[in-house]
Design a protein around this motif. Sequence first.
Motif, mmCIF file in Angstrom:
data_model
loop_
_atom_site.group_PDB
_atom_site.id
_atom_site.type_symbol
_atom_site.label_atom_id
_atom_site.label_comp_id
_atom_site.label_asym_id
_atom_site.label_seq_id
_atom_site.Cartn_x
_atom_site.Cartn_y
_atom_site.Cartn_z
ATOM 1 N N LEU A 56 4.063 -5.280 2.113
ATOM 2 C CA LEU A 56 3.025 -4.797 3.080
ATOM 3 C C LEU A 56 2.207 -3.387 2.536
ATOM 4 O O LEU A 56 0.945 -3.452 2.336
ATOM 5 C CB LEU A 56 3.558 -4.382 4.249
ATOM 6 C CG LEU A 56 2.495 -3.903 5.515
ATOM 7 C CD1 LEU A 56 1.352 -4.539 5.745
ATOM 8 C CD2 LEU A 56 3.454 -3.511 7.028
ATOM 9 N N ILE A 57 3.259 -2.639 2.119
ATOM 10 C CA ILE A 57 2.839 -1.355 1.510
ATOM 11 C C ILE A 57 1.757 -1.545 0.127
ATOM 12 O O ILE A 57 0.693 -0.921 0.023
ATOM 13 C CB ILE A 57 3.912 -0.196 1.101
ATOM 14 C CG1 ILE A 57 4.371 0.075 2.428
ATOM 15 C CG2 ILE A 57 3.461 0.987 0.406
ATOM 16 C CD1 ILE A 57 5.835 0.919 2.395
ATOM 17 N N TYR A 58 2.099 -2.370 -0.622
ATOM 18 C CA TYR A 58 1.472 -2.732 -1.570
ATOM 19 C C TYR A 58 -0.018 -3.396 -1.513
ATOM 20 O O TYR A 58 -1.058 -3.079 -1.752
ATOM 21 C CB TYR A 58 2.199 -3.909 -2.503
ATOM 22 C CG TYR A 58 1.163 -4.550 -3.557
ATOM 23 C CD1 TYR A 58 0.912 -3.955 -4.729
ATOM 24 C CD2 TYR A 58 0.694 -5.806 -3.306
ATOM 25 C CE1 TYR A 58 0.084 -4.562 -5.683
ATOM 26 C CE2 TYR A 58 -0.127 -6.589 -4.270
ATOM 27 C CZ TYR A 58 -0.337 -5.836 -5.140
ATOM 28 O OH TYR A 58 -1.301 -6.462 -6.327
ATOM 29 N N LEU A 59 -0.015 -3.979 -0.322
ATOM 30 C CA LEU A 59 -1.197 -4.914 0.299
ATOM 31 C C LEU A 59 -2.111 -3.776 0.843
ATOM 32 O O LEU A 59 -3.458 -3.755 0.617
ATOM 33 C CB LEU A 59 -1.042 -5.830 1.341
ATOM 34 C CG LEU A 59 -0.523 -7.185 0.567
ATOM 35 C CD1 LEU A 59 -0.531 -8.150 2.029
ATOM 36 C CD2 LEU A 59 -1.436 -7.968 -0.307
ATOM 37 N N ALA A 60 -1.566 -2.942 1.592
ATOM 38 C CA ALA A 60 -2.348 -1.786 2.384
ATOM 39 C C ALA A 60 -3.042 -0.981 1.349
ATOM 40 O O ALA A 60 -4.032 -0.389 1.406
ATOM 41 C CB ALA A 60 -1.489 -1.238 3.288
ATOM 42 N N ASP A 61 -2.154 -0.527 0.415
ATOM 43 C CA ASP A 61 -2.828 0.448 -0.841
ATOM 44 C C ASP A 61 -3.865 -0.373 -1.433
ATOM 45 O O ASP A 61 -5.024 0.206 -1.942
ATOM 46 C CB ASP A 61 -1.374 0.787 -1.521
ATOM 47 C CG ASP A 61 -1.980 1.728 -2.829
ATOM 48 O OD1 ASP A 61 -2.486 3.137 -2.183
ATOM 49 O OD2 ASP A 61 -1.785 1.595 -3.967
ATOM 50 N N LYS A 62 -3.456 -1.578 -1.948
ATOM 51 C CA LYS A 62 -4.662 -2.482 -2.606
ATOM 52 C C LYS A 62 -5.924 -2.255 -2.005
ATOM 53 O O LYS A 62 -6.963 -2.306 -2.463
ATOM 54 C CB LYS A 62 -3.855 -3.716 -2.860
ATOM 55 C CG LYS A 62 -5.081 -4.888 -3.470
ATOM 56 C CD LYS A 62 -4.186 -6.004 -3.751
ATOM 57 C CE LYS A 62 -5.172 -6.997 -4.227
ATOM 58 N NZ LYS A 62 -4.718 -8.444 -4.262
ATOM 59 N N TYR A 63 -5.907 -2.627 -0.640
ATOM 60 C CA TYR A 63 -7.115 -2.821 -0.082
ATOM 61 C C TYR A 63 -7.669 -1.496 0.431
ATOM 62 O O TYR A 63 -9.035 -1.366 0.606
ATOM 63 C CB TYR A 63 -7.078 -3.596 1.140
ATOM 64 C CG TYR A 63 -7.182 -5.281 0.682
ATOM 65 C CD1 TYR A 63 -8.115 -5.977 0.323
ATOM 66 C CD2 TYR A 63 -5.927 -5.769 0.336
ATOM 67 C CE1 TYR A 63 -8.487 -7.405 -0.200
ATOM 68 C CE2 TYR A 63 -5.725 -7.196 -0.277
ATOM 69 C CZ TYR A 63 -6.905 -7.771 -0.727
ATOM 70 O OH TYR A 63 -7.143 -9.222 -0.844
ATOM 71 N N ARG A 64 -6.814 -0.493 0.604
ATOM 72 C CA ARG A 64 -7.316 0.828 0.684
ATOM 73 C C ARG A 64 -8.431 1.215 -0.175
ATOM 74 O O ARG A 64 -9.333 2.017 0.025
ATOM 75 C CB ARG A 64 -6.286 1.865 0.980
ATOM 76 C CG ARG A 64 -6.746 3.318 1.087
ATOM 77 C CD ARG A 64 -5.452 4.189 1.332
ATOM 78 N NE ARG A 64 -4.482 4.251 0.105
ATOM 79 C CZ ARG A 64 -5.214 5.055 -1.059
ATOM 80 N NH1 ARG A 64 -6.006 5.816 -0.933
ATOM 81 N NH2 ARG A 64 -4.180 5.199 -2.131
#
Length: 474
Positions: free
Chosen positions: A285-293
């Motif tokens: 989840l943290i990876y996805l949130a950072d990727k799309y941020r």
Amino acid sequence: MSKLPLVEGVLKYVREDNISFSMPGHKNGRGFFTTLKGKELMDNFINCDITEVDGVDNLHKAEGIIKESSELLSKFYGSEKSYFLVNGSTSGNLIMIFSSFNEGEKIIVDRNCHKSVFNGIIMRKLKPVYIKNIIDTEYNAPFSIDMEHFFKVIQENKDAKGIILTYPNYYGVCFDIEKVIKEAQKNNMKVLIDSAHGAHFGANDNLPKSAVKAKADMVVVSAHKTLASVTQTAFLHVNNKEDIDKVNFYFSVFSSTSPSYLFMCTMDYARYYLESYGEKDYDNLIYLADKYRKRIEKIDHINIISREYVRKNYDYDLDPTRYILNLDKGYNGNLLLDYLREKSIQCEMSDTFNLVLIFSLFNTEEEFQYLYNTLKECDIFKFKANSIELVNNYHIPKEQILPYEAMEKRKRRVRISEAVGCICGENVIPYPPGIPIIMMGEMIDKDIINMLEYYIENHINILGIDENKITILE
């Protein structure tokens, strides 16, 4: 007129099939259908609506399966004892306050606490001393407590019996909790933490520090906000053995005698899922949130407040599982919130400049991608509006009488312009940012009037103000 307005209204919302970037954490039930046991629970959900029949234990005298589940909860979070709260974090805050303080005692309180804390202060007849909060001027967003002011208040009020703080706040901002607890306990003050938005903290090392593991005396967390648990469910964690007898009593006072087994089953499941899958799933989840941020930040006039910014400028931390989506000056976050809802994206909340989006382990990459595409394709100029800056240099007014005393006084409403020198009879809270301007029992001065007029002129909703009138004591 509908014969079932509530039922039909909720079903209408369900049929919209919105992407959930808001509470609850199970994300439209998806969290229960990711495991065989969760699916079985959902398949039998209404059948689990039972009472205290033989074999299913009793929340108020747990000796069987509820006791076993509570012990697993305590072991996972690292507390001396943990409790299932079927009346939400509100009941947890009241239990903490009544278990920790006696009538007439002084306490130190975050000015941005939940209203249940303020209600508990009134009910317990406590003497509050408030800590200021910081509003970041670059992003025009409410951050956490002013640490410099916190240490000053501690030194000036060493007779206080404890402190009550919010960690994290609604925006996911976290103060240095270990430093705060160390300073408070050095002065023999109890530390109570409303960590309603931090039920997931501790499940993964990349999340902010857990208030429970930091050894606050008591911590309440809302299971439903970020975990696979239904709305109105929460946990209370106690770290001090000496408090447990009192907590047991007030737990029975502020908890329903007919607790929902549906609620308790989802709380048990939430702990199970977090313990079994949390570490790995939060990495994703943290990876996805950072990727799309990083992708969203490339869109003109849209920013997302970063964890690095918060750490560098304030020595705070920021929950990486939510976005504070920030618009440039001259654009309105409330308008963008409405637009995203039209596009079937449900955000948690907005203020003038910011949107708060809350993610959980059950949001998918497809949903992040849809959010990015929707923001990229929108006509950002539709959201242009007069800039309304949050007032940062607020002060805490002088207390004239205690809040519980103000509750008992006769009151009347007057025009704001006529209220200088009067004692406020109702809590006045602009939303955003949700930080009270003045509390009942405090003196209304010219600076307070100026702040209220500023918010009114800029059409900010203010709880406690109606038709430019404020409640005062007679």
